[in-house]
Write a protein that holds these residues in place. Structure first.
Motif, PDB file in Angstrom:
ATOM      1  N   THR A  76      94.610  20.611 -18.050  1.00 39.16           N
ATOM      2  CA  THR A  76      93.791  19.187 -18.305  1.00 39.16           C
ATOM      3  C   THR A  76      92.861  19.536 -19.548  1.00 39.16           C
ATOM      4  O   THR A  76      92.524  18.665 -20.739  1.00 39.16           O
ATOM      5  CB  THR A  76      93.787  17.945 -17.371  1.00 39.16           C
ATOM      6  OG1 THR A  76      92.334  18.927 -16.813  1.00 39.16           O
ATOM      7  CG2 THR A  76      94.522  18.166 -16.747  1.00 39.16           C
TER       8      THR A  76
ATOM      9  N   ARG B 109      90.575  19.566 -24.792  1.00 36.19           N
ATOM     10  CA  ARG B 109      89.628  20.437 -26.184  1.00 36.19           C
ATOM     11  C   ARG B 109      90.416  19.825 -27.309  1.00 36.19           C
ATOM     12  O   ARG B 109      89.865  19.886 -28.794  1.00 36.19           O
ATOM     13  CB  ARG B 109      90.296  21.473 -25.829  1.00 36.19           C
ATOM     14  CG  ARG B 109      89.166  21.784 -25.074  1.00 36.19           C
ATOM     15  CD  ARG B 109      88.965  23.962 -24.398  1.00 36.19           C
ATOM     16  NE  ARG B 109      88.447  24.014 -23.487  1.00 36.19           N
ATOM     17  CZ  ARG B 109      87.041  24.629 -24.252  1.00 36.19           C
ATOM     18  NH1 ARG B 109      86.524  24.992 -25.271  1.00 36.19           N
ATOM     19  NH2 ARG B 109      86.800  25.355 -22.881  1.00 36.19           N
TER      20      ARG B 109
ATOM     21  N   ARG C 231      89.762   8.915 -21.889  1.00 39.88           N
ATOM     22  CA  ARG C 231      90.589   9.180 -20.674  1.00 39.88           C
ATOM     23  C   ARG C 231      92.405   9.169 -20.116  1.00 39.88           C
ATOM     24  O   ARG C 231      92.838   8.879 -19.312  1.00 39.88           O
ATOM     25  CB  ARG C 231      89.463   9.227 -19.878  1.00 39.88           C
ATOM     26  CG  ARG C 231      88.325   9.537 -20.039  1.00 39.88           C
ATOM     27  CD  ARG C 231      87.261   9.684 -18.971  1.00 39.88           C
ATOM     28  NE  ARG C 231      87.928  10.684 -18.366  1.00 39.88           N
ATOM     29  CZ  ARG C 231      87.591  12.102 -17.699  1.00 39.88           C
ATOM     30  NH1 ARG C 231      87.353  12.771 -18.780  1.00 39.88           N
ATOM     31  NH2 ARG C 231      88.378  13.339 -17.248  1.00 39.88           N
TER      32      ARG C 231
ATOM     33  N   ASP D  50      88.590  15.872 -12.551  1.00 41.69           N
ATOM     34  CA  ASP D  50      88.826  14.835 -12.356  1.00 41.69           C
ATOM     35  C   ASP D  50      89.849  14.054 -11.385  1.00 41.69           C
ATOM     36  O   ASP D  50      91.019  13.232 -11.437  1.00 41.69           O
ATOM     37  CB  ASP D  50      89.252  13.634 -13.209  1.00 41.69           C
ATOM     38  CG  ASP D  50      89.503  13.209 -13.568  1.00 41.69           C
ATOM     39  OD1 ASP D  50      90.222  14.835 -14.627  1.00 41.69           O
ATOM     40  OD2 ASP D  50      90.087  13.287 -14.809  1.00 41.69           O
TER      41      ASP D  50
ATOM     42  N   ARG E  20      81.402  34.095 -18.553  1.00 46.80           N
ATOM     43  CA  ARG E  20      82.033  33.617 -19.698  1.00 46.80           C
ATOM     44  C   ARG E  20      81.202  34.945 -20.655  1.00 46.80           C
ATOM     45  O   ARG E  20      81.551  35.468 -21.883  1.00 46.80           O
ATOM     46  CB  ARG E  20      81.126  32.396 -20.522  1.00 46.80           C
ATOM     47  CG  ARG E  20      81.326  31.346 -19.551  1.00 46.80           C
ATOM     48  CD  ARG E  20      82.896  31.210 -20.467  1.00 46.80           C
ATOM     49  NE  ARG E  20      84.708  30.678 -19.826  1.00 46.80           N
ATOM     50  CZ  ARG E  20      83.982  29.070 -19.580  1.00 46.80           C
ATOM     51  NH1 ARG E  20      84.151  28.377 -19.876  1.00 46.80           N
ATOM     52  NH2 ARG E  20      85.634  29.246 -18.999  1.00 46.80           N
TER      53      ARG E  20
ATOM     54  N   ARG F 178      76.459  20.827 -19.851  1.00 46.43           N
ATOM     55  CA  ARG F 178      77.759  20.858 -20.288  1.00 46.43           C
ATOM     56  C   ARG F 178      78.518  19.885 -18.553  1.00 46.43           C
ATOM     57  O   ARG F 178      78.598  18.939 -18.958  1.00 46.43           O
ATOM     58  CB  ARG F 178      78.815  21.375 -20.835  1.00 46.43           C
ATOM     59  CG  ARG F 178      80.434  20.806 -20.459  1.00 46.43           C
ATOM     60  CD  ARG F 178      80.716  21.893 -22.015  1.00 46.43           C
ATOM     61  NE  ARG F 178      81.141  23.203 -22.132  1.00 46.43           N
ATOM     62  CZ  ARG F 178      82.217  23.921 -21.223  1.00 46.43           C
ATOM     63  NH1 ARG F 178      83.625  22.964 -20.835  1.00 46.43           N
ATOM     64  NH2 ARG F 178      82.238  24.989 -20.894  1.00 46.43           N
TER      65      ARG F 178
ATOM     66  N   ASP G 173      79.234  16.050 -17.699  1.00 46.98           N
ATOM     67  CA  ASP G 173      80.520  15.775 -16.931  1.00 46.98           C
ATOM     68  C   ASP G 173      80.325  15.185 -15.943  1.00 46.98           C
ATOM     69  O   ASP G 173      80.490  14.239 -15.305  1.00 46.98           O
ATOM     70  CB  ASP G 173      81.028  16.951 -16.675  1.00 46.98           C
ATOM     71  CG  ASP G 173      82.357  17.119 -17.856  1.00 46.98           C
ATOM     72  OD1 ASP G 173      81.784  16.857 -18.853  1.00 46.98           O
ATOM     73  OD2 ASP G 173      82.791  19.148 -17.495  1.00 46.98           O
TER      74      ASP G 173
ATOM     75  N   ARG H   2      78.380  11.651 -16.692  1.00 49.44           N
ATOM     76  CA  ARG H   2      79.119  10.148 -17.053  1.00 49.44           C
ATOM     77  C   ARG H   2      79.951   8.796 -16.124  1.00 49.44           C
ATOM     78  O   ARG H   2      79.788   9.311 -15.045  1.00 49.44           O
ATOM     79  CB  ARG H   2      80.786  10.590 -17.611  1.00 49.44           C
ATOM     80  CG  ARG H   2      81.521  11.677 -16.976  1.00 49.44           C
ATOM     81  CD  ARG H   2      82.842  11.530 -17.813  1.00 49.44           C
ATOM     82  NE  ARG H   2      83.727  11.988 -16.818  1.00 49.44           N
ATOM     83  CZ  ARG H   2      84.106  13.552 -17.210  1.00 49.44           C
ATOM     84  NH1 ARG H   2      83.934  14.462 -18.528  1.00 49.44           N
ATOM     85  NH2 ARG H   2      85.147  13.954 -16.231  1.00 49.44           N
TER      86      ARG H   2
HETATM   87  O1  CDP Z   1      87.234  26.159 -19.384  1.00 49.79           O
HETATM   88  P1  CDP Z   1      85.931  25.202 -19.303  1.00 49.79           P
HETATM   89  O2  CDP Z   1      85.734  25.163 -17.958  1.00 49.79           O
HETATM   90  O3  CDP Z   1      84.822  25.847 -19.998  1.00 49.79           O
HETATM   91  O4  CDP Z   1      86.246  24.069 -19.542  1.00 49.79           O
HETATM   92  P2  CDP Z   1      87.480  22.675 -19.744  1.00 49.79           P
HETATM   93  O5  CDP Z   1      88.218  23.172 -18.524  1.00 49.79           O
HETATM   94  O6  CDP Z   1      89.004  23.328 -21.131  1.00 49.79           O
HETATM   95  O7  CDP Z   1      87.472  22.412 -20.452  1.00 49.79           O
HETATM   96  C1  CDP Z   1      86.114  21.035 -21.367  1.00 49.79           C
HETATM   97  C2  CDP Z   1      86.343  19.920 -21.467  1.00 49.79           C
HETATM   98  O8  CDP Z   1      86.792  19.021 -21.278  1.00 49.79           O
HETATM   99  C3  CDP Z   1      84.929  19.840 -19.687  1.00 49.79           C
HETATM  100  O9  CDP Z   1      83.835  19.722 -20.306  1.00 49.79           O
HETATM  101  C4  CDP Z   1      84.812  18.744 -20.122  1.00 49.79           C
HETATM  102  O10 CDP Z   1      83.754  17.935 -20.621  1.00 49.79           O
HETATM  103  C5  CDP Z   1      86.347  18.018 -19.950  1.00 49.79           C
HETATM  104  N1  CDP Z   1      87.429  17.878 -19.558  1.00 49.79           N
HETATM  105  C6  CDP Z   1      87.316  16.576 -17.992  1.00 49.79           C
HETATM  106  O11 CDP Z   1      86.473  15.574 -19.044  1.00 49.79           O
HETATM  107  N2  CDP Z   1      88.549  15.826 -17.649  1.00 49.79           N
HETATM  108  C7  CDP Z   1      88.876  16.605 -17.406  1.00 49.79           C
HETATM  109  N3  CDP Z   1      89.757  16.836 -16.130  1.00 49.79           N
HETATM  110  C8  CDP Z   1      89.086  18.636 -17.855  1.00 49.79           C
HETATM  111  C9  CDP Z   1      88.803  18.601 -19.161  1.00 49.79           C
END
Ligand code: CDP
Ligand code: CDP
Length: 230
Positions: free
Chosen positions: A35, A40, A109, A131, A157, A180, A184, A187
């Motif tokens: 997700t 992204r 969202r 979430d 990373r 980040r 998250d 919010r």
């Molecule tokens: O892989 P990484 O953990 O770096 O990030 P990602 O899973 O690709 O998610 C990127 C950003 O998307 C997160 O830092 C959240 O701000 C947002 N996200 C979210 O709000 N809700 C989700 N279900 C998934 C991602």
């Protein structure tokens, strides 16, 4: 197994969610859904159109009109934005930095959660995000909250990016990840938080294989119970 379950994996950045979720899905013969890639893709579209993030209405309208598709590809999941393969474009540091701001917009969202719930409706999905267990599939049979220390996550990373020649230092990554996570967690809409019924799994010091094994074990236990009772 005759019945299928849904698996929700949430946690902070770099905990290993996508790596682990993909392998769990492969072992169970389930569909993996990233997700984060969807948020992204919306952030990328917003950047390309140079929309100010303060104009939440315009951002939401844009998100509603986008066609976001996830497909299993040779190097992980392929992400299509209005038919264009953006799998690489959504991983740049510029996009990464902006996603939490786009993801904090409630109307964005709503659009993505709606899509995600449709994808999970038939069961047999492993979905990772922030979430999933709390809002997207609160009735998921298995919920995992995957964490690791912020230093370990930054180190992972760093190792990952070193292979692709990215010029980010460990200190920068540590700072970016912590920032980040903060956004998250703080919010108002669907913040990053462990669901009360989620299993907490700290992957600090564990290999990917060990984490995958633990999650698959939990899934098999739930599936076994379903066979005997249902
Ligand atoms: O892989 P990484 O953990 O770096 O990030 P990602 O899973 O690709 O998610 C990127 C950003 O998307 C997160 O830092 C959240 O701000 C947002 N996200 C979210 O709000 N809700 C989700 N279900 C998934 C991602
Ligand atoms: O999706 P999320 O941001 O939670 O993390 P990821 O992108 O799946 O994983 C971050 C990095 O940690 C990857 O390079 C994995 O190979 C590595 N890793 C892991 O995921 N789990 C471990 N137990 C050890 C390393």
């Amino acid at each position: 197994y005759t019945a299928k379950i849904n698996v929700a994996i949430d946690g902070p950045a770099g905990a290993g969610k996508s790596t682990v979720a993909r392998q769990v899905a492969a072992q169970l013969g389930y569909l993996y859904i990233d997700t984060g890639a969807m948020y992204r893709a919306v952030a990328l579209a917003v950047m390309r159109r140079k929309l100010p993030l303060s104009d939440e209405e315009a951002v939401a309208r844009l998100a509603e009109g986008l066609q976001i598709e996830l497909r299993p590809g040779s190097e992980g999941q392929q992400v299509l934005l209005d038919g264009e393969d953006v799998s690489r474009a959504i991983r740049t540091p510029e996009v990464t930095k902006r996603v939490p701001q786009v993801a904090a917009i409630e109307a964005v969202r709503r659009v993505l959660v709606n899509l995600q719930q449709k994808m999970a409706a038939g069961k047999g999905v492993v979905m990772d995000g922030r979430d999933i267990g709390t809002h997207v599939i609160p009735n998921a049979e298995v919920k995992i909250f995957l964490t690791a220390s912020v230093e370990e996550r930054a180190r992972r990373r760093y190792e990952e990016l070193k292979r692709t020649n990215a010029h980010l230092t460990y200190e920068q990554l540590l700072h970016d990840i912590a920032e980040r996570d903060r956004q998250d967690r703080e919010r108002l809409t669907a913040p990053l938080v462990q669901a009360p019924d989620a299993v907490l799994l700290d992957s600090t010091g564990l290999t990917i294989a060990q984490v995958v094994e633990r999650i698959v074990q939990i899934c098999r236990r739930v599936l076994d119970e379903g066979e005997s009772y249902g």
